[in-house]
Design a protein around this motif. Structure first.
Motif, mmCIF file in Angstrom:
data_model
loop_
_atom_site.group_PDB
_atom_site.id
_atom_site.type_symbol
_atom_site.label_atom_id
_atom_site.label_comp_id
_atom_site.label_asym_id
_atom_site.label_seq_id
_atom_site.Cartn_x
_atom_site.Cartn_y
_atom_site.Cartn_z
ATOM 1 N N GLY A 52 4.617 6.342 5.388
ATOM 2 C CA GLY A 52 5.150 6.563 4.053
ATOM 3 C C GLY A 52 4.400 7.573 3.219
ATOM 4 N N THR A 53 3.340 8.182 3.766
ATOM 5 C CA THR A 53 2.577 9.180 3.019
ATOM 6 C C THR A 53 2.137 10.303 3.946
ATOM 7 O OG1 THR A 53 0.564 9.590 1.726
ATOM 8 C CG2 THR A 53 0.475 7.816 3.349
ATOM 9 N N PRO A 54 2.130 11.550 3.473
ATOM 10 C CA PRO A 54 1.666 12.657 4.309
ATOM 11 C C PRO A 54 0.157 12.868 4.261
ATOM 12 C CG PRO A 54 2.522 13.516 2.259
ATOM 13 C CD PRO A 54 2.710 12.023 2.205
ATOM 14 N N PHE A 55 -0.564 12.059 3.483
ATOM 15 C CA PHE A 55 -2.002 12.248 3.344
ATOM 16 C C PHE A 55 -2.742 11.339 4.317
ATOM 17 C CE2 PHE A 55 -0.386 13.845 -0.645
ATOM 18 C CZ PHE A 55 -1.160 14.973 -0.857
ATOM 19 N N VAL A 56 -3.492 11.959 5.222
ATOM 20 C CA VAL A 56 -4.263 11.247 6.245
ATOM 21 C C VAL A 56 -5.721 11.206 5.800
ATOM 22 C CG1 VAL A 56 -5.008 11.291 8.645
ATOM 23 C CG2 VAL A 56 -2.664 11.925 8.057
ATOM 24 N N LEU A 57 -6.354 10.053 5.991
ATOM 25 C CA LEU A 57 -7.751 9.878 5.608
ATOM 26 C C LEU A 57 -8.673 10.221 6.768
ATOM 27 C CD1 LEU A 57 -7.467 6.454 3.726
ATOM 28 C CD2 LEU A 57 -7.259 8.757 2.783
ATOM 29 N N ILE A 58 -9.831 10.786 6.447
ATOM 30 C CA ILE A 58 -10.848 11.135 7.439
ATOM 31 C C ILE A 58 -12.160 10.490 7.019
ATOM 32 C CG2 ILE A 58 -12.148 12.987 8.526
ATOM 33 C CD1 ILE A 58 -9.805 14.851 7.986
ATOM 34 N N ALA A 59 -12.770 9.743 7.930
ATOM 35 C CA ALA A 59 -14.040 9.071 7.646
ATOM 36 C C ALA A 59 -14.925 9.114 8.900
ATOM 37 C CB ALA A 59 -13.790 7.614 7.232
ATOM 38 N N PRO A 60 -16.243 9.111 8.710
ATOM 39 C CA PRO A 60 -16.977 9.233 7.447
ATOM 40 C C PRO A 60 -16.961 10.665 6.923
ATOM 41 C CG PRO A 60 -18.491 9.060 9.282
ATOM 42 C CD PRO A 60 -17.127 8.911 9.861
ATOM 43 N N ALA A 61 -17.335 10.816 5.637
ATOM 44 C CA ALA A 61 -17.347 12.125 4.990
ATOM 45 C C ALA A 61 -18.728 12.372 4.386
ATOM 46 C CB ALA A 61 -16.277 12.193 3.903
ATOM 47 N N THR A 62 -19.092 13.631 4.311
ATOM 48 C CA THR A 62 -20.348 14.023 3.671
ATOM 49 C C THR A 62 -20.053 15.041 2.572
ATOM 50 O OG1 THR A 62 -20.765 15.860 5.200
ATOM 51 C CG2 THR A 62 -21.592 13.671 5.831
ATOM 52 N N LEU A 63 -21.049 15.304 1.747
ATOM 53 C CA LEU A 63 -20.880 16.271 0.665
ATOM 54 C C LEU A 63 -20.571 17.655 1.221
ATOM 55 C CD1 LEU A 63 -21.027 16.745 -2.402
ATOM 56 C CD2 LEU A 63 -23.462 17.252 -2.128
ATOM 57 N N ILE A 82 -14.278 9.327 1.408
ATOM 58 C CA ILE A 82 -13.311 9.502 2.485
ATOM 59 C C ILE A 82 -12.463 10.709 2.130
ATOM 60 C CG2 ILE A 82 -11.400 8.467 3.758
ATOM 61 C CD1 ILE A 82 -12.498 5.733 3.008
ATOM 62 N N LEU A 83 -12.316 11.641 3.039
ATOM 63 C CA LEU A 83 -11.511 12.831 2.781
ATOM 64 C C LEU A 83 -10.045 12.536 3.020
ATOM 65 C CD1 LEU A 83 -13.677 15.586 4.538
ATOM 66 C CD2 LEU A 83 -13.694 14.912 2.129
ATOM 67 N N ASN A 84 -9.182 13.281 2.349
ATOM 68 C CA ASN A 84 -7.738 13.184 2.611
ATOM 69 C C ASN A 84 -7.175 14.586 2.795
ATOM 70 O OD1 ASN A 84 -6.369 14.120 -0.123
ATOM 71 N ND2 ASN A 84 -8.053 12.755 -0.701
ATOM 72 N N THR A 85 -6.195 14.707 3.653
ATOM 73 C CA THR A 85 -5.651 16.022 3.975
ATOM 74 C C THR A 85 -4.208 15.901 4.450
ATOM 75 O OG1 THR A 85 -5.949 18.003 5.336
ATOM 76 C CG2 THR A 85 -6.496 15.903 6.350
ATOM 77 N N GLU A 86 -3.480 16.995 4.302
ATOM 78 C CA GLU A 86 -2.124 17.112 4.840
ATOM 79 C C GLU A 86 -2.083 17.975 6.102
ATOM 80 O OE1 GLU A 86 1.427 17.346 2.019
ATOM 81 O OE2 GLU A 86 -0.172 18.224 0.803
ATOM 82 N N GLY A 137 -16.045 13.403 16.223
ATOM 83 C CA GLY A 137 -16.472 12.016 16.324
ATOM 84 C C GLY A 137 -16.124 11.186 15.102
ATOM 85 N N LYS A 138 -15.139 11.629 14.328
ATOM 86 C CA LYS A 138 -14.745 10.903 13.130
ATOM 87 C C LYS A 138 -13.449 10.139 13.364
ATOM 88 C CE LYS A 138 -17.143 14.093 10.068
ATOM 89 N NZ LYS A 138 -17.074 14.967 8.898
ATOM 90 N N VAL A 139 -13.065 9.360 12.364
ATOM 91 C CA VAL A 139 -11.884 8.506 12.443
ATOM 92 C C VAL A 139 -10.830 9.043 11.498
ATOM 93 C CG1 VAL A 139 -10.989 6.209 11.910
ATOM 94 C CG2 VAL A 139 -13.127 6.438 13.142
ATOM 95 N N ALA A 140 -9.585 9.054 11.941
ATOM 96 C CA ALA A 140 -8.450 9.404 11.087
ATOM 97 C C ALA A 140 -7.613 8.151 10.849
ATOM 98 C CB ALA A 140 -7.597 10.497 11.734
ATOM 99 N N ILE A 141 -7.191 7.949 9.607
ATOM 100 C CA ILE A 141 -6.405 6.783 9.222
ATOM 101 C C ILE A 141 -5.065 7.275 8.702
ATOM 102 C CG2 ILE A 141 -6.278 4.739 7.759
ATOM 103 C CD1 ILE A 141 -9.333 4.756 7.674
ATOM 104 N N ALA A 148 0.872 -1.179 0.000
ATOM 105 C CA ALA A 148 0.000 0.000 0.000
ATOM 106 C C ALA A 148 0.906 1.225 0.000
ATOM 107 C CB ALA A 148 -0.924 0.005 1.216
ATOM 108 N N PRO A 149 1.386 1.642 -1.189
ATOM 109 C CA PRO A 149 2.362 2.743 -1.232
ATOM 110 C C PRO A 149 1.790 4.093 -0.828
ATOM 111 C CG PRO A 149 1.684 2.136 -3.452
ATOM 112 C CD PRO A 149 1.091 1.120 -2.532
ATOM 113 N N GLU A 150 0.467 4.253 -0.906
ATOM 114 C CA GLU A 150 -0.145 5.532 -0.585
ATOM 115 C C GLU A 150 -1.508 5.289 0.022
ATOM 116 O OE1 GLU A 150 -1.016 9.515 -0.237
ATOM 117 O OE2 GLU A 150 -2.357 8.195 -1.343
ATOM 118 N N SER A 151 -2.012 6.263 0.771
ATOM 119 C CA SER A 151 -3.293 6.088 1.447
ATOM 120 C C SER A 151 -4.453 5.978 0.461
ATOM 121 C CB SER A 151 -3.547 7.253 2.406
ATOM 122 O OG SER A 151 -3.505 8.495 1.722
ATOM 123 N N GLY A 152 -4.237 6.346 -0.817
ATOM 124 C CA GLY A 152 -5.276 6.175 -1.823
ATOM 125 C C GLY A 152 -5.660 4.719 -2.019
#
Length: 514
Positions: free
Chosen positions: A278-289, A254-258, A270-274, A233-237
């Motif tokens: 090896g990557t600076p992009f952190v995932l945030i879930a759940p996400a809404t429009l 799922i949102l991604n941010t630096e 109340g959300k989860v960060a993943i 898994a080379p990147e959080s994508g």
């Protein structure tokens, strides 16, 4: 028949390799060192150092991968301390007691554990740990000595910071965890570690706030992460695509941010960060429009400014999706809906243009996409020049040659500017994909085609979910209490509760109001 036999042999070979990795460590130091070299095929960056302690009666050794460890820590806190301390104090003669005393009292490394198999050694040494051997003992000491060259903390590149912290995530997982802890100094902040990738064995961390988050979300995230089965898994994508609800949807679930401040705010909601090593992009879930059209600067400026910026983004989202399609529909089918003066002006600019409005729009939209891609791939100074100069030169040349009308150039330019104003790169790409579909529908059915596409888009969005949370919430299902932090950004003192749709245990938002 030969293929099936080959597959069986290959499967048997894989099983044998796994069994070899799980075999116990020998008591002979030289044999253990030889097995380590053989397992790694004697790489040039494998460092093995043998030495003796306690009046040359006991042979020891350390092994690590050069460049992946803190060499000063290995030399000063491990090898030097072992040799100095063992030379000053009487030590037990038995290897087992000596091993325990070194493990308990002598080694001054903070993170330390024991290993008994080749699998333990391979995972540890390839992760930046140092292995300590003692001749006559079938155990090893695994010391966490990760180090080497890493990128320093810098300003996020993909998310421009106008006001707020200039710190951005880096490729080092430990550094990223520390950045989150700096924002949230709460003992209920949790970090749960996973290992992903059969071959890469990368560390993945799930972070959330215990006592706030809905436990069902945590269970669902953990369940999906445990199903990951890939070599690397080379990147959080990769993680995002594996665990999202619908891989067919163009919208990011799922949102991604630096930005650490954005992650900290999401955790407190109340959300989860993943986080993936090896990557600076952190995932945030759940996400809404609604989350995709928000930015941390909305809260750092006064509420009137934040509300204006959000309203502009919603307008930009509409322009990015519908403007070229509306132009095609009005010019091609519904000229009567255009004011007379404007209709005459558009007709005058289109005089001599050999293509219909749909072909014009497609040519200009594809050209704009090519310029965007070229500007992204080229070095930064050249990329900016290509994007600006290329757009001006090509647009002016196309108008001068009579291939497109000036009005079409203005429409496509407004569309591009609107898509650039969206804070989420992923949702901007989704809107650009929808743009082409709406243009085709407008060219065939006019406004009726746009309306049909709009209805289908709404049906898709209301059925889309992100870890059980409806994607269009709080629009639909409707939560009026959450509208004060949606299109409008109410004053901080008026935002007293966390989002209702998250079903958090602690509903009161301490960080946004009392």
């Amino acid at each position: 028949m030969r293929r099936s036999l080959f597959r069986r042999n290959k499967k048997k070979e894989t099983n044998n390799n796994e069994e070899n990795f799980s075999i116990k460590i020998f008591k002979n130091l030289d044999k253990n060192m030889g097995n380590l070299k053989k397992m790694l095929d004697e790489p040039n960056d494998l460092v093995i150092r043998k030495f003796t302690i306690h009046d040359s009666k006991h042979k020891c050794g350390v092994a690590y991968i050069d460049g992946m460890v803190d060499s000063d820590l290995v030399h000063n806190n491990i090898m030097k301390s072992v040799q100095l301390i063992t030379g000053r104090k009487p030590l037990p003669e038995a290897e087992s007691k000596l091993f325990e005393e070194i493990y308990q009292e002598i080694l001054s490394v903070t993170s330390i554990k024991k290993g008994t198999t080749l699998d333990d050694i391979s995972n540890a040494i390839l992760g930046g740990s140092t292995i300590f051997y003692i001749n006559g003992i079938d155990n090893v000491i695994i010391m966490d000595t990760q180090g080497g060259e890493t990128r320093s903390i810098e300003e996020p590149i993909t998310e421009t910071v106008i006001r707020g912290s200039r710190e951005g995530f880096v490729e080092n997982l430990r550094t990223n965890i520390v950045l989150i802890r700096r924002y949230i100094r709460d003992p209920n902040l949790r970090f749960k570690t996973y290992q992903v990738g059969r071959r890469s064995k990368k560390s993945l961390v799930v972070s959330y706030m215990d006592g706030i988050i809905n436990p069902d979300i945590v269970k669902e995230v953990n369940r999906r992460l445990e199903t990951i089965d890939m070599d690397d898994a080379p990147e959080s994508g990769y993680i995002e695509e594996w665990i999202e609800d619908s891989f067919l949807s163009p919208f990011p679930q799922i949102l991604n941010t630096e930005r650490p401040d954005k992650v900290a705010a999401a955790i407190l909601e109340g959300k989860v960060a993943i986080l993936l090593d090896g990557t600076p992009f952190v995932l945030i879930a759940p996400a809404t429009l609604g989350n995709t059209l928000q930015s941390p600067e909305d809260y750092y400026e006064r509420w009137t400014i934040g509300t204006l910026l959000r309203a502009l983004r919603y307008l930009a989202a509409f322009i990015a999706v519908f403007l070229p399609a509306l132009y095609i529909a009005l010019v091609s089918f519904h000229q009567g809906m255009i004011p007379s003066d404007l209709a005459f002006s558009i007709a005058a600019t289109r005089e001599g243009v050999p293509f219909p409005a749909f072909v014009e729009a497609m040519l200009m939209a594809i050209t704009m996409e090519l310029l965007r891609e070229a500007g992204t791939r080229l070095p930064t100074p050249i990329g900016q020049t290509i994007g600006i100069v290329g757009g001006l030169v090509i647009g002016e040349a196309a108008v001068s040659a009579g291939l497109v009308s000036p009005a079409m150039v203005i429409v496509i330019a407004l569309n591009a500017i609107a898509s650039f104003s969206l804070p989420s790169y992923s949702v901007a790409i989704a809107f650009r994909i929808l743009l082409f579909g709406l243009m085709v529908a407008a060219a065939i059915f006019g406004l009726y085609g746009i309306i049909l596409c709009y209805i289908m888009l709404n049906i898709h969005l209301v059925n889309l979910k992100s870890f059980g949370v409806p994607y269009t919430t709080p629009f639909a299902p409707n939560f009026l209490g959450d509208w004060n932090d949606l299109v409008l950004r109410a004053p901080v003192t008026a935002i007293k509760r966390r989002p209702t749709y998250m079903q958090t245990h602690d509903e009161k938002s301490v960080n946004k109001g009392d």
